[in-house]
Scaffold this motif. Structure first.
Motif, PDB file in Angstrom:
ATOM      1  N   THR A   1       8.069   5.167 -22.019  1.00  0.00           N
ATOM      2  CA  THR A   1       6.625   5.226 -22.239  1.00  0.00           C
ATOM      3  C   THR A   1       5.935   4.006 -21.635  1.00  0.00           C
ATOM      4  N   CYS A   2       6.507   2.830 -21.885  1.00  0.00           N
ATOM      5  CA  CYS A   2       5.911   1.598 -21.369  1.00  0.00           C
ATOM      6  C   CYS A   2       5.972   1.550 -19.840  1.00  0.00           C
TER       7      CYS A   2
ATOM      8  N   GLN B   1       3.643  -1.179 -27.941  1.00  0.00           N
ATOM      9  CA  GLN B   1       2.578  -2.146 -27.716  1.00  0.00           C
ATOM     10  C   GLN B   1       3.138  -3.526 -27.376  1.00  0.00           C
ATOM     11  N   GLU B   2       4.119  -4.003 -28.145  1.00  0.00           N
ATOM     12  CA  GLU B   2       4.682  -5.319 -27.872  1.00  0.00           C
ATOM     13  C   GLU B   2       5.491  -5.318 -26.578  1.00  0.00           C
TER      14      GLU B   2
ATOM     15  N   LYS C   1      20.495  -8.981 -18.860  1.00  0.00           N
ATOM     16  CA  LYS C   1      19.372  -9.248 -19.763  1.00  0.00           C
ATOM     17  C   LYS C   1      18.930  -7.899 -20.317  1.00  0.00           C
ATOM     18  N   TYR C   2      19.077  -7.731 -21.637  1.00  0.00           N
ATOM     19  CA  TYR C   2      18.964  -6.402 -22.211  1.00  0.00           C
ATOM     20  C   TYR C   2      17.566  -6.043 -22.701  1.00  0.00           C
ATOM     21  N   ASN C   3      16.659  -7.002 -22.820  1.00  0.00           N
ATOM     22  CA  ASN C   3      15.337  -6.686 -23.352  1.00  0.00           C
ATOM     23  C   ASN C   3      14.262  -7.477 -22.618  1.00  0.00           C
ATOM     24  N   THR C   4      13.043  -6.976 -22.682  1.00  0.00           N
ATOM     25  CA  THR C   4      11.932  -7.598 -21.963  1.00  0.00           C
ATOM     26  C   THR C   4      11.626  -8.995 -22.486  1.00  0.00           C
ATOM     27  N   ALA C   5      11.872  -9.233 -23.773  1.00  0.00           N
ATOM     28  CA  ALA C   5      11.537 -10.535 -24.363  1.00  0.00           C
ATOM     29  C   ALA C   5      12.376 -11.654 -23.758  1.00  0.00           C
TER      30      ALA C   5
ATOM     31  N   GLU D   1       3.576  -6.940 -19.153  1.00  0.00           N
ATOM     32  CA  GLU D   1       2.385  -7.476 -18.497  1.00  0.00           C
ATOM     33  C   GLU D   1       2.511  -8.981 -18.286  1.00  0.00           C
ATOM     34  N   ALA D   2       3.117  -9.684 -19.244  1.00  0.00           N
ATOM     35  CA  ALA D   2       3.328 -11.128 -19.081  1.00  0.00           C
ATOM     36  C   ALA D   2       4.329 -11.408 -17.961  1.00  0.00           C
TER      37      ALA D   2
END
Length: 490
Positions: free
Chosen positions: A266-267, A212-213, A97-101, A219-220
């Protein structure tokens, strides 16, 4: 906005107390050259008995291997998935899974929060095509008939729900370039194919996520895990050091990768502040600050050598003090194995250094020879792919890099050769990707005309290009229904 505000008195006291506050010098290079040894702040402890679930990019699979070797119970190691005659290689890549989304998508489906999982939203097929692609997983690399695609997805969803049993979740952040499907509202784990983009204009778009996104998605994820995992669960967060393979942006991939990793790092820093159950471990810094010759696998500049991954995990274990005095020895042994890849980087001198250097060069010569032999063999092999099948028409390409003659495409029905046609149609797109030898490589076969009318329902059809098996299909099953308006992008 500052992620921390520290009174001046506390900041100076911390500076005086922190032995790691100053950058290493050439007089004292041990923490930086040739192997970096970054130390992250430890905010919780581990005992070694924890059950672990790893989520993330291909680097997460390397972490799994290292944790298994260290004796952890790793719940995310793939076991007993439904097989398909078309998947000849390991399915482990399906877990990447390559991205947080898309990690957030999987967790919402696993825990039953938000819109429920639906095959028609996730498994995408071109209009009239009976091969489906899971763009939440590996997309066209595992294009399958519906029966196999549905079975794998159902098993994957059940498997992913095992995360609820974990004591520790290892989350590896991969990249910031993410595709989105406007028809379903879902972010994707894999880019849509050019054929999909052409079939549904305006349906797909590339999103370059900002901090930001990305932070909101982290956080979700944290909130979901907190609601569904047992009390006392912990999160180990890291940024994958594996760079982008390519970029869809109009810029050098070296720059696109720097942006992507900067956002994720950064995140990760901002996310850990004020969360005592979250700890960052610096695999990204281990890799990017160490001597490159000691880091990367010898077949590319993207994947980290397994011995270096072992070093990273040994450093984590030593930091957490697991297993008494064993981690210190494990860490020392891991460093020695990595340093042996490039004699002279360590402290060996004299005849021993010359002997190690000779052994290294001999081993490198042997590996280079094997690699060259494998490359020559691959260059002689037929290449091909079945792109579409609508129940009647079978479309794809095949070519032989060593011959100008068209490759014969054969149809084997229940083990009997029933038809053979040359792959000779002009395919400029294939030639662009694979070179001039692939210009006349296309085929489009009418199965109604080529197969006997008396074929039994469910008969196995094998599509073969020379010695290469392209696809195994099952005939006579119910066709896939038309796409609903939402899936079609209306």
């Amino acid at each position: 906005m500052a992620i921390e505000v520290i009174p001046a008195e506390q900041a100076w006291a911390t500076y005086r107390r922190n032995t790691l506050a100053r950058w290493p010098t050439r007089e004292q290079p041990d923490r930086l050259s040739p192997l970096a040894a970054p130390q992250a702040r430890q905010v919780f402890g581990l005992t070694g008995s924890e059950r672990v679930f790893c989520i993330g990019s291909c680097f997460a699979r390397e972490i799994e291997n290292a944790l298994v070797a260290l004796g952890f119970d790793v719940l995310s190691v793939m076991r007993e998935f439904p097989r398909s005659p078309n998947r000849q290689r390991s399915d482990r890549g399906m877990l990447n899974k390559y991205n947080t989304a898309t990690i957030l998508n999987e967790l919402r489906w696993a825990f039953g929060e938000g819109p429920a999982y639906r095959h028609e939203d996730v498994l995408v097929g071109l209009p009239g095509d009976t091969l489906l692609q899971d763009l939440q997983l590996s997309g066209p690399w595992y294009a399958e008939e519906p029966v196999h695609a549905h079975a794998f997805r159902d098993a994957f969803n059940a498997f992913f729900r095992r995360i609820a049993e974990a004591d520790v979740v290892v989350l590896t952040l991969g990249l910031s370039e993410v595709w989105k499907d406007a028809a379903t509202g879902l972010y994707l784990n894999h880019a849509p194919t050019e054929a999909m983009v052409a079939a549904w204009p305006g349906r797909f778009s590339l999103h370059v996520l900002d901090a930001q996104e990305t932070l909101a998605q982290l956080e979700a994820i944290d909130a979901l895990l907190g609601r569904h995992l047992r009390p006392g669960w912990r999160l180990l967060l890291t940024v994958s050091p594996v760079p982008l393979w390519s970029t869809f942006r109009d810029q050098d991939v070296l720059l696109a990768n720097t942006y992507s990793k900067a956002v994720l790092r950064t995140c990760a820093e901002q996310f850990t502040v004020g969360r005592p159950h979250v700890s960052y471990f610096p695999s990204y810094e281990f890799v990017t600050l160490s001597e490159p010759a000691l880091v990367w696998r010898e077949d590319d500049f993207r994947h980290v050598d397994p011995r270096f991954v072992d070093l990273i995990m040994a450093s984590v274990m030593a930091q957490y003090g697991l297993g008494g005095g064993a981690p210190a020895k494990l860490l020392a042994d891991s460093r020695d194995r990595v340093l042996r890849r490039a004699p002279g980087a360590g402290q060996a001198v004299g005849w021993r250094a010359r002997w190690q250097r000779w052994l290294y060069r001999l081993g490198r010569w042997r590996r280079d020879r094997r690699t060259a032999q494998a490359a020559r063999l691959a260059a002689r092999q037929v290449q091909g792919h079945v792109e579409r099948w609508d129940g009647r028409w079978l479309t794809g390409w095949a070519f032989d890099p060593q011959s100008a003659r068209p490759v014969p495409v054969q149809l084997w029905l229940d083990g009997e050769l029933v038809a053979e046609r040359p792959a000779a149609d002009e395919r400029a797109d294939v030639a662009q990707a694979h070179g001039p030898a692939a210009l006349h490589s296309g085929f489009r076969l009418d199965l109604d005309a080529l197969l006997p009318a008396s074929r039994r329902p469910g008969a196995e059809l094998v599509v073969q290009a020379g010695p290469l098996r392209l696809k195994t299909l099952s005939l006579g099953e119910a066709p896939v229904g038309p796409l609903d308006a939402r899936q079609a992008g209306a």
